[in-house]
Design a protein around this motif. Structure first.
Motif, PDB file in Angstrom:
ATOM      1  N   ILE A  16      48.150  23.843  43.169  1.00 19.72           N
ATOM      2  CA  ILE A  16      49.612  23.847  43.134  1.00 19.72           C
ATOM      3  C   ILE A  16      50.065  22.919  42.019  1.00 19.72           C
ATOM      4  CG2 ILE A  16      51.735  23.336  44.397  1.00 19.72           C
ATOM      5  CD1 ILE A  16      50.194  23.972  46.961  1.00 19.72           C
ATOM      6  N   ASP A  17      50.918  23.438  41.170  1.00 17.43           N
ATOM      7  CA  ASP A  17      51.424  22.682  40.043  1.00 17.43           C
ATOM      8  C   ASP A  17      52.169  21.433  40.519  1.00 17.43           C
ATOM      9  OD1 ASP A  17      53.864  22.332  37.892  1.00 17.43           O
ATOM     10  OD2 ASP A  17      52.000  22.993  36.950  1.00 17.43           O
ATOM     11  N   VAL A  18      52.028  20.349  39.799  1.00 15.18           N
ATOM     12  CA  VAL A  18      52.689  19.085  40.138  1.00 15.18           C
ATOM     13  C   VAL A  18      54.203  19.261  40.217  1.00 15.18           C
ATOM     14  CG1 VAL A  18      53.131  16.733  39.341  1.00 15.18           C
ATOM     15  CG2 VAL A  18      50.836  17.667  39.200  1.00 15.18           C
ATOM     16  N   LYS A  19      54.757  20.071  39.344  1.00 10.72           N
ATOM     17  CA  LYS A  19      56.205  20.306  39.355  1.00 10.72           C
ATOM     18  C   LYS A  19      56.655  20.911  40.681  1.00 10.72           C
ATOM     19  CE  LYS A  19      57.082  20.718  34.427  1.00 10.72           C
ATOM     20  NZ  LYS A  19      57.788  21.506  33.418  1.00 10.72           N
ATOM     21  N   LEU A  20      55.872  21.838  41.211  1.00 10.89           N
ATOM     22  CA  LEU A  20      56.210  22.437  42.503  1.00 10.89           C
ATOM     23  C   LEU A  20      56.098  21.415  43.630  1.00 10.89           C
ATOM     24  CD1 LEU A  20      54.518  25.942  42.247  1.00 10.89           C
ATOM     25  CD2 LEU A  20      56.961  25.434  42.264  1.00 10.89           C
ATOM     26  N   LYS A  21      55.091  20.557  43.549  1.00  3.12           N
ATOM     27  CA  LYS A  21      54.934  19.514  44.572  1.00  3.12           C
ATOM     28  C   LYS A  21      56.129  18.561  44.555  1.00  3.12           C
ATOM     29  CE  LYS A  21      49.872  19.465  44.499  1.00  3.12           C
ATOM     30  NZ  LYS A  21      48.684  18.662  44.178  1.00  3.12           N
ATOM     31  N   LEU A  22      56.541  18.144  43.355  1.00  2.00           N
ATOM     32  CA  LEU A  22      57.695  17.248  43.246  1.00  2.00           C
ATOM     33  C   LEU A  22      58.951  17.908  43.786  1.00  2.00           C
ATOM     34  CD1 LEU A  22      57.073  15.722  39.707  1.00  2.00           C
ATOM     35  CD2 LEU A  22      56.977  14.506  41.901  1.00  2.00           C
ATOM     36  N   SER A  23      59.158  19.145  43.408  1.00  2.89           N
ATOM     37  CA  SER A  23      60.328  19.881  43.869  1.00  2.89           C
ATOM     38  C   SER A  23      60.326  19.991  45.395  1.00  2.89           C
ATOM     39  CB  SER A  23      60.345  21.268  43.221  1.00  2.89           C
ATOM     40  OG  SER A  23      61.507  21.967  43.573  1.00  2.89           O
ATOM     41  N   ALA A  24      59.174  20.296  45.968  1.00  8.15           N
ATOM     42  CA  ALA A  24      59.066  20.409  47.423  1.00  8.15           C
ATOM     43  C   ALA A  24      59.335  19.066  48.112  1.00  8.15           C
ATOM     44  CB  ALA A  24      57.682  20.927  47.803  1.00  8.15           C
ATOM     45  N   TRP A  26      61.389  16.756  47.037  1.00  3.31           N
ATOM     46  CA  TRP A  26      62.841  16.548  47.020  1.00  3.31           C
ATOM     47  C   TRP A  26      63.525  17.411  48.088  1.00  3.31           C
ATOM     48  CZ3 TRP A  26      64.855  12.384  45.249  1.00  3.31           C
ATOM     49  CH2 TRP A  26      64.271  11.710  44.188  1.00  3.31           C
ATOM     50  N   VAL A  27      63.035  18.618  48.305  1.00  5.10           N
ATOM     51  CA  VAL A  27      63.576  19.473  49.373  1.00  5.10           C
ATOM     52  C   VAL A  27      63.325  18.803  50.723  1.00  5.10           C
ATOM     53  CG1 VAL A  27      63.326  21.686  50.583  1.00  5.10           C
ATOM     54  CG2 VAL A  27      63.382  21.629  48.080  1.00  5.10           C
ATOM     55  N   ILE A  73      73.877  14.807  46.037  1.00  9.84           N
ATOM     56  CA  ILE A  73      73.779  15.743  44.911  1.00  9.84           C
ATOM     57  C   ILE A  73      72.513  15.461  44.099  1.00  9.84           C
ATOM     58  CG2 ILE A  73      74.825  16.308  42.674  1.00  9.84           C
ATOM     59  CD1 ILE A  73      77.576  16.036  44.097  1.00  9.84           C
ATOM     60  N   ILE A  74      72.181  14.193  43.924  1.00 12.72           N
ATOM     61  CA  ILE A  74      71.020  13.830  43.091  1.00 12.72           C
ATOM     62  C   ILE A  74      69.733  14.483  43.590  1.00 12.72           C
ATOM     63  CG2 ILE A  74      69.543  11.915  42.348  1.00 12.72           C
ATOM     64  CD1 ILE A  74      72.151  10.254  42.056  1.00 12.72           C
ATOM     65  N   PRO A  75      69.373  14.388  44.880  1.00  6.89           N
ATOM     66  CA  PRO A  75      68.140  15.061  45.316  1.00  6.89           C
ATOM     67  C   PRO A  75      68.210  16.581  45.133  1.00  6.89           C
ATOM     68  CG  PRO A  75      68.830  13.491  46.983  1.00  6.89           C
ATOM     69  CD  PRO A  75      69.923  13.554  45.967  1.00  6.89           C
ATOM     70  N   ALA A  76      69.385  17.162  45.343  1.00  7.09           N
ATOM     71  CA  ALA A  76      69.530  18.611  45.160  1.00  7.09           C
ATOM     72  C   ALA A  76      69.267  18.996  43.712  1.00  7.09           C
ATOM     73  CB  ALA A  76      70.924  19.059  45.593  1.00  7.09           C
ATOM     74  N   VAL A  77      69.787  18.219  42.784  1.00  4.52           N
ATOM     75  CA  VAL A  77      69.562  18.490  41.367  1.00  4.52           C
ATOM     76  C   VAL A  77      68.106  18.216  40.997  1.00  4.52           C
ATOM     77  CG1 VAL A  77      70.204  17.743  39.028  1.00  4.52           C
ATOM     78  CG2 VAL A  77      71.977  18.111  40.747  1.00  4.52           C
ATOM     79  N   LEU A  81      65.469  19.999  38.537  1.00  2.21           N
ATOM     80  CA  LEU A  81      64.985  19.270  37.363  1.00  2.21           C
ATOM     81  C   LEU A  81      63.472  19.073  37.391  1.00  2.21           C
ATOM     82  CD1 LEU A  81      67.723  16.529  36.805  1.00  2.21           C
ATOM     83  CD2 LEU A  81      67.382  18.675  35.551  1.00  2.21           C
ATOM     84  N   SER A  82      62.919  18.883  38.574  1.00  2.00           N
ATOM     85  CA  SER A  82      61.473  18.702  38.695  1.00  2.00           C
ATOM     86  C   SER A  82      60.703  19.922  38.206  1.00  2.00           C
ATOM     87  CB  SER A  82      61.088  18.417  40.151  1.00  2.00           C
ATOM     88  OG  SER A  82      61.609  17.177  40.562  1.00  2.00           O
ATOM     89  N   LEU A  83      61.355  21.069  38.223  1.00  2.00           N
ATOM     90  CA  LEU A  83      60.708  22.303  37.782  1.00  2.00           C
ATOM     91  C   LEU A  83      60.878  22.578  36.293  1.00  2.00           C
ATOM     92  CD1 LEU A  83      61.712  24.618  40.752  1.00  2.00           C
ATOM     93  CD2 LEU A  83      59.462  23.625  40.311  1.00  2.00           C
ATOM     94  N   ILE A  84      61.948  22.043  35.688  1.00  2.00           N
ATOM     95  CA  ILE A  84      62.236  22.444  34.305  1.00  2.00           C
ATOM     96  C   ILE A  84      62.010  21.365  33.250  1.00  2.00           C
ATOM     97  CG2 ILE A  84      63.909  24.183  35.053  1.00  2.00           C
ATOM     98  CD1 ILE A  84      66.056  22.132  33.853  1.00  2.00           C
ATOM     99  N   LEU A  85      61.984  20.099  33.664  1.00  2.00           N
ATOM    100  CA  LEU A  85      61.842  19.039  32.669  1.00  2.00           C
ATOM    101  C   LEU A  85      60.448  19.022  32.060  1.00  2.00           C
ATOM    102  CD1 LEU A  85      63.686  16.085  34.449  1.00  2.00           C
ATOM    103  CD2 LEU A  85      64.524  17.473  32.543  1.00  2.00           C
ATOM    104  N   LYS A  86      60.365  18.559  30.829  1.00  2.00           N
ATOM    105  CA  LYS A  86      59.078  18.361  30.162  1.00  2.00           C
ATOM    106  C   LYS A  86      58.304  17.281  30.920  1.00  2.00           C
ATOM    107  CE  LYS A  86      59.978  20.845  26.384  1.00  2.00           C
ATOM    108  NZ  LYS A  86      59.484  22.180  26.308  1.00  2.00           N
TER     109      LYS A  86
END
Length: 124
Positions: A16-24, A26-27, A73-77, A81-86
């Motif tokens: 599982i990509d790190v970006k997906l883990k971070l996003s999850a 935050w959810v 709002i910050i966690p929602a964003v 952001l966790s999925l799209i940022l470099k």
């Protein structure tokens, strides 16, 4: 009989990509906040304080509600952001925001005595 019918099914663990883990994560944080807030409505006297215009120990003003909105709002964003940022920016933003929310959660637990809220705060 074919060999396929007799062999045990092998379960594979997928990477599982790190970006997906971070996003999850935050959810998960947002869900923990929501459920803690919902359960808090059942604490004796909470609804009366809300009717009187208080949000916890603070008066419910445009300013306090705006700050509360920004804090949610910050966690929602961050989910997005966790999925799209470099990667380098993503790491810095997630570390900084994560530290901010650790401090927020610690401050929310100061003086807290209700076990359910402490459990949520520790997980958050």
């Amino acid at each position: 009989m074919s060999a396929n019918k007799n062999t045990a099914r092998i379960l594979e663990d997928t990477q599982i990509d790190v970006k997906l883990k971070l996003s999850a994560l935050w959810v998960a944080l947002m869900l923990l906040y929501i459920y803690a807030d919902i359960l808090s409505l059942f604490r004796p006297g909470t609804l009366n304080k809300m009717i009187e215009g208080f949000m916890g120990p603070f008066p419910a003003t445009q300013g306090s509600l705006f700050v509360a909105a920004i804090m949610m709002i910050i966690p929602a964003v961050m989910v997005f952001l966790s999925l799209i940022l470099k990667p380098k920016v993503n790491r810095a933003v997630n570390i900084a925001t994560g530290i901010l929310y650790i401090l927020v959660n610690i401050s929310n637990l100061i003086g807290e005595s209700w076990a359910y809220y402490i459990a949520f705060g520790v997980l958050e």
